[in-house]
Write a protein that holds these residues in place. Structure first.
Motif, PDB file in Angstrom:
ATOM      1  N   ALA A 148       0.825  -1.203   0.000  1.00 27.70           N
ATOM      2  CA  ALA A 148       0.000   0.000   0.000  1.00 27.70           C
ATOM      3  C   ALA A 148       0.861   1.256   0.000  1.00 27.70           C
ATOM      4  N   VAL A 149       1.974   1.212   0.719  1.00 26.44           N
ATOM      5  CA  VAL A 149       2.895   2.349   0.702  1.00 26.44           C
ATOM      6  C   VAL A 149       3.429   2.560  -0.716  1.00 26.44           C
ATOM      7  N   LEU A 150       3.794   1.472  -1.372  1.00 26.19           N
ATOM      8  CA  LEU A 150       4.303   1.561  -2.750  1.00 26.19           C
ATOM      9  C   LEU A 150       3.260   2.174  -3.680  1.00 26.19           C
ATOM     10  N   GLU A 151       2.041   1.696  -3.572  1.00 25.86           N
ATOM     11  CA  GLU A 151       1.025   2.052  -4.566  1.00 25.86           C
ATOM     12  C   GLU A 151       0.250   3.327  -4.240  1.00 25.86           C
ATOM     13  N   ASN A 152       0.092   3.638  -2.960  1.00 26.93           N
ATOM     14  CA  ASN A 152      -0.852   4.685  -2.577  1.00 26.93           C
ATOM     15  C   ASN A 152      -0.256   5.803  -1.726  1.00 26.93           C
ATOM     16  N   SER A 153       1.059   5.916  -1.730  1.00 29.62           N
ATOM     17  CA  SER A 153       1.685   7.018  -0.996  1.00 29.62           C
ATOM     18  C   SER A 153       2.872   7.545  -1.791  1.00 29.62           C
ATOM     19  N   PRO A 154       3.302   8.759  -1.492  1.00 30.62           N
ATOM     20  CA  PRO A 154       4.483   9.304  -2.179  1.00 30.62           C
ATOM     21  C   PRO A 154       5.781   8.893  -1.495  1.00 30.62           C
ATOM     22  N   HIS A 155       5.681   8.049  -0.466  1.00 30.72           N
ATOM     23  CA  HIS A 155       6.833   7.706   0.355  1.00 30.72           C
ATOM     24  C   HIS A 155       7.321   6.285   0.062  1.00 30.72           C
ATOM     25  N   VAL A 156       8.453   5.941   0.643  1.00 34.25           N
ATOM     26  CA  VAL A 156       8.981   4.583   0.548  1.00 34.25           C
ATOM     27  C   VAL A 156       8.861   3.851   1.886  1.00 34.25           C
ATOM     28  N   LEU A 157       9.197   4.514   2.990  1.00 35.23           N
ATOM     29  CA  LEU A 157       9.245   3.853   4.290  1.00 35.23           C
ATOM     30  C   LEU A 157       8.415   4.608   5.318  1.00 35.23           C
ATOM     31  N   LEU A 158       7.446   3.903   5.911  1.00 36.26           N
ATOM     32  CA  LEU A 158       6.652   4.425   7.015  1.00 36.26           C
ATOM     33  C   LEU A 158       6.870   3.529   8.230  1.00 36.26           C
ATOM     34  N   THR A 159       6.905   4.127   9.418  1.00 42.15           N
ATOM     35  CA  THR A 159       7.189   3.343  10.616  1.00 42.15           C
ATOM     36  C   THR A 159       6.233   3.682  11.751  1.00 42.15           C
ATOM     37  N   GLY A 160       6.149   2.738  12.700  1.00 38.81           N
ATOM     38  CA  GLY A 160       5.440   2.968  13.948  1.00 38.81           C
ATOM     39  C   GLY A 160       3.977   3.336  13.799  1.00 38.81           C
ATOM     40  N   ALA A 161       3.533   4.241  14.685  1.00 38.06           N
ATOM     41  CA  ALA A 161       2.121   4.623  14.735  1.00 38.06           C
ATOM     42  C   ALA A 161       1.644   5.214  13.421  1.00 38.06           C
ATOM     43  N   GLY A 162       2.493   5.984  12.768  1.00 41.97           N
ATOM     44  CA  GLY A 162       2.113   6.566  11.485  1.00 41.97           C
ATOM     45  C   GLY A 162       1.860   5.513  10.431  1.00 41.97           C
ATOM     46  N   ALA A 163       2.713   4.496  10.400  1.00 42.91           N
ATOM     47  CA  ALA A 163       2.533   3.414   9.443  1.00 42.91           C
ATOM     48  C   ALA A 163       1.237   2.664   9.713  1.00 42.91           C
ATOM     49  N   GLU A 164       0.914   2.479  10.982  1.00 49.12           N
ATOM     50  CA  GLU A 164      -0.318   1.767  11.321  1.00 49.12           C
ATOM     51  C   GLU A 164      -1.540   2.613  10.980  1.00 49.12           C
ATOM     52  N   GLN A 165      -1.469   3.919  11.209  1.00 52.21           N
ATOM     53  CA  GLN A 165      -2.571   4.788  10.830  1.00 52.21           C
ATOM     54  C   GLN A 165      -2.804   4.724   9.323  1.00 52.21           C
ATOM     55  N   PHE A 166      -1.714   4.754   8.556  1.00 57.40           N
ATOM     56  CA  PHE A 166      -1.822   4.660   7.105  1.00 57.40           C
ATOM     57  C   PHE A 166      -2.458   3.331   6.705  1.00 57.40           C
ATOM     58  N   ALA A 167      -2.018   2.244   7.321  1.00 60.02           N
ATOM     59  CA  ALA A 167      -2.562   0.922   6.987  1.00 60.02           C
ATOM     60  C   ALA A 167      -4.055   0.857   7.276  1.00 60.02           C
ATOM     61  N   ILE A 168      -4.461   1.405   8.397  1.00 60.88           N
ATOM     62  CA  ILE A 168      -5.882   1.411   8.746  1.00 60.88           C
ATOM     63  C   ILE A 168      -6.673   2.229   7.734  1.00 60.88           C
ATOM     64  N   GLU A 169      -6.148   3.384   7.339  1.00 62.02           N
ATOM     65  CA  GLU A 169      -6.816   4.215   6.335  1.00 62.02           C
ATOM     66  C   GLU A 169      -6.929   3.502   4.993  1.00 62.02           C
ATOM     67  N   GLN A 170      -5.999   2.581   4.732  1.00 60.65           N
ATOM     68  CA  GLN A 170      -6.014   1.810   3.483  1.00 60.65           C
ATOM     69  C   GLN A 170      -6.915   0.585   3.570  1.00 60.65           C
ATOM     70  N   ILE A 172      -6.538  -2.062   5.555  1.00 59.83           N
ATOM     71  CA  ILE A 172      -5.779  -3.287   5.788  1.00 59.83           C
ATOM     72  C   ILE A 172      -6.134  -3.857   7.163  1.00 59.83           C
ATOM     73  N   ASP A 173      -6.308  -5.150   7.235  1.00 59.83           N
ATOM     74  CA  ASP A 173      -6.759  -5.814   8.464  1.00 59.83           C
ATOM     75  C   ASP A 173      -5.791  -5.604   9.617  1.00 59.83           C
ATOM     76  N   THR A 174      -6.362  -5.286  10.785  1.00 55.27           N
ATOM     77  CA  THR A 174      -5.583  -5.202  12.017  1.00 55.27           C
ATOM     78  C   THR A 174      -6.098  -6.238  13.012  1.00 55.27           C
ATOM     79  N   VAL A 175      -5.263  -6.587  13.960  1.00 59.95           N
ATOM     80  CA  VAL A 175      -5.594  -7.604  14.958  1.00 59.95           C
ATOM     81  C   VAL A 175      -5.121  -7.133  16.330  1.00 59.95           C
ATOM     82  N   SER A 176      -5.604  -7.788  17.377  1.00 66.45           N
ATOM     83  CA  SER A 176      -5.122  -7.491  18.721  1.00 66.45           C
ATOM     84  C   SER A 176      -3.754  -8.136  18.910  1.00 66.45           C
ATOM     85  N   SER A 177      -3.026  -7.666  19.911  1.00 64.48           N
ATOM     86  CA  SER A 177      -1.679  -8.193  20.157  1.00 64.48           C
ATOM     87  C   SER A 177      -1.689  -9.678  20.459  1.00 64.48           C
TER      88      SER A 177
END
Length: 348
Positions: A148-170, A172-177
């Motif tokens: 999703a980062v490759l296809e739907n963002s202008p960036h290459v590397l996302l990390t941590g909370a920001g990456a998870e926020q992006f994944a949720i906006e896309q 993408i399935d999330t799960v509990s720990s």
């Protein structure tokens, strides 16, 4: 012997004298011409390290090989039906992420704090576009987030909370720990803590805890190469450490002009030596064949420096290399003319 530590599959050449396919066993691993390229080729790995036959029961070996074969089946079906290498890589890695047998996704190892932090990356050899994520704790399949980062963002590397926020906006399935908890990985963390130096936190037996990744490289019928890698990182890691997996050029690289690469091993060394890109560079700038370049990096550069691990690679003509300098590496490949799955160094 090095032949016990890597597999290079040369392309079949049709010989008029016998009318049948024959392997290219020419000296130096010379690449076959593009006209001889197979319809598709794919290689996978499930991590490298201290993988010894005496430490794995026959039942465990059968389970691991079945999982590797299942991942190959999934990717091959995509490629055989004319699908893209990007789809094949994503789907094969997702299967491995969903298995508790490998250090990625469901089977991810634990950090020092008892958490799971997941990294992944993917690169398209046609466009040289790439996407990577690091330090995920909720995303079920990190390779999907990387794509999703490759296809739907202008960036290459996302990390941590920001990456998870992006994944949720896309979407993408999330799960509990709790989804990522496996008893064997938890027990490994306790052993790692017990063996660590109490002052520095350094592991006394690092080889047991630094290896474990899944990856896939595929060449599709259009001649496009995609490489992807996913990992749970290092057992007992601290301070949000990243290894080579989310670093494009270190753990993952793809270029249609040369090859695609996915690495597994002690990530710090793969970063320092830019291993994945180095393989591409040796082929592109020095004209080395895939097998020669891969062998040189793993045995002549990494091993003397103390870097343990291996890689899988597929070149533009469908040749496959899978060298490793550790006792074993979960690995396999598939092409129209056959497939292979192995765990130990002695399995050719």
């Amino acid at each position: 012997m090095r032949t016990l530590r890597y597999l290079i599959l040369a392309l079949p050449l049709w010989l008029a004298s016998c009318g049948g396919p024959q392997p290219d066993n020419s000296a130096g691993g010379q690449q076959a011409p593009a006209a001889e390229r197979p319809a598709y080729a794919m290689a996978i790995h499930g991590g490298a390290g201290t993988i010894l036959r005496e430490n794995i029961t026959p039942e465990q070996e059968a389970e691991i090989k079945a999982a590797l074969n299942a991942a190959l089946d999934i990717g091959e079906e995509v490629l055989r039906s004319g699908g893209s290498s990007r789809d094949a890589v994503e789907q094969a890695i997702m299967y491995l992420e969903d298995s508790p047998l490998f250090n990625a996704g469901k089977g991810a190892v634990f950090t020092h704090e008892g958490k799971n932090e997941l990294d992944a990356s993917i690169m398209d050899g046609l466009t040289l576009e790439a996407g990577a994520v690091g330090g995920l704790r909720q995303v079920k399949n990190p390779i999907r987030a990387a794509r999703a980062v490759l296809e739907n963002s202008p960036h290459v590397l996302l990390t941590g909370a920001g990456a998870e926020q992006f994944a949720i906006e896309q979407g993408i399935d999330t799960v509990s720990s709790s989804y990522f908890f496996t008893q064997s990985r938890w027990d490994a963390l306790q052993r790692a803590k017990a063996s660590a130096d109490q002052k520095t936190g350094a592991l006394e037996t690092p080889a047991d805890y630094k290896f474990g990744t899944v990856g896939c490289v595929a060449l599709d019928q259009e001649g496009n190469i995609t490489a992807g890698t996913s990992t749970g990182g290092m057992t007992n890691k601290r301070y949000n450490r990243f290894g080579d997996v989310p670093v494009i050029g270190a753990g993952t690289y793809a270029d249609n002009a040369s090859c695609g690469v996915s690495c597994t091993g002690h990530g710090e060394f793969f970063i320092r030596y830019a291993v994945a890109h180095d393989l591409h560079a040796l082929m592109s700038y020095q004209g080395m064949a895939l097998s020669d370049a891969a062998d040189h990096i793993i045995f002549s550069k990494l091993k003397p420096a103390g870097g343990g691990g291996g890689l899988i690679a597929v070149d533009k003509n469908g040749n496959i290399a899978m060298p490793f300098n550790t006792p074993g590496m979960y690995r396999g490949y598939v092409r129209p003319d056959g497939r292979y799955v192995g765990l130990y160094a002695e399995e050719e």
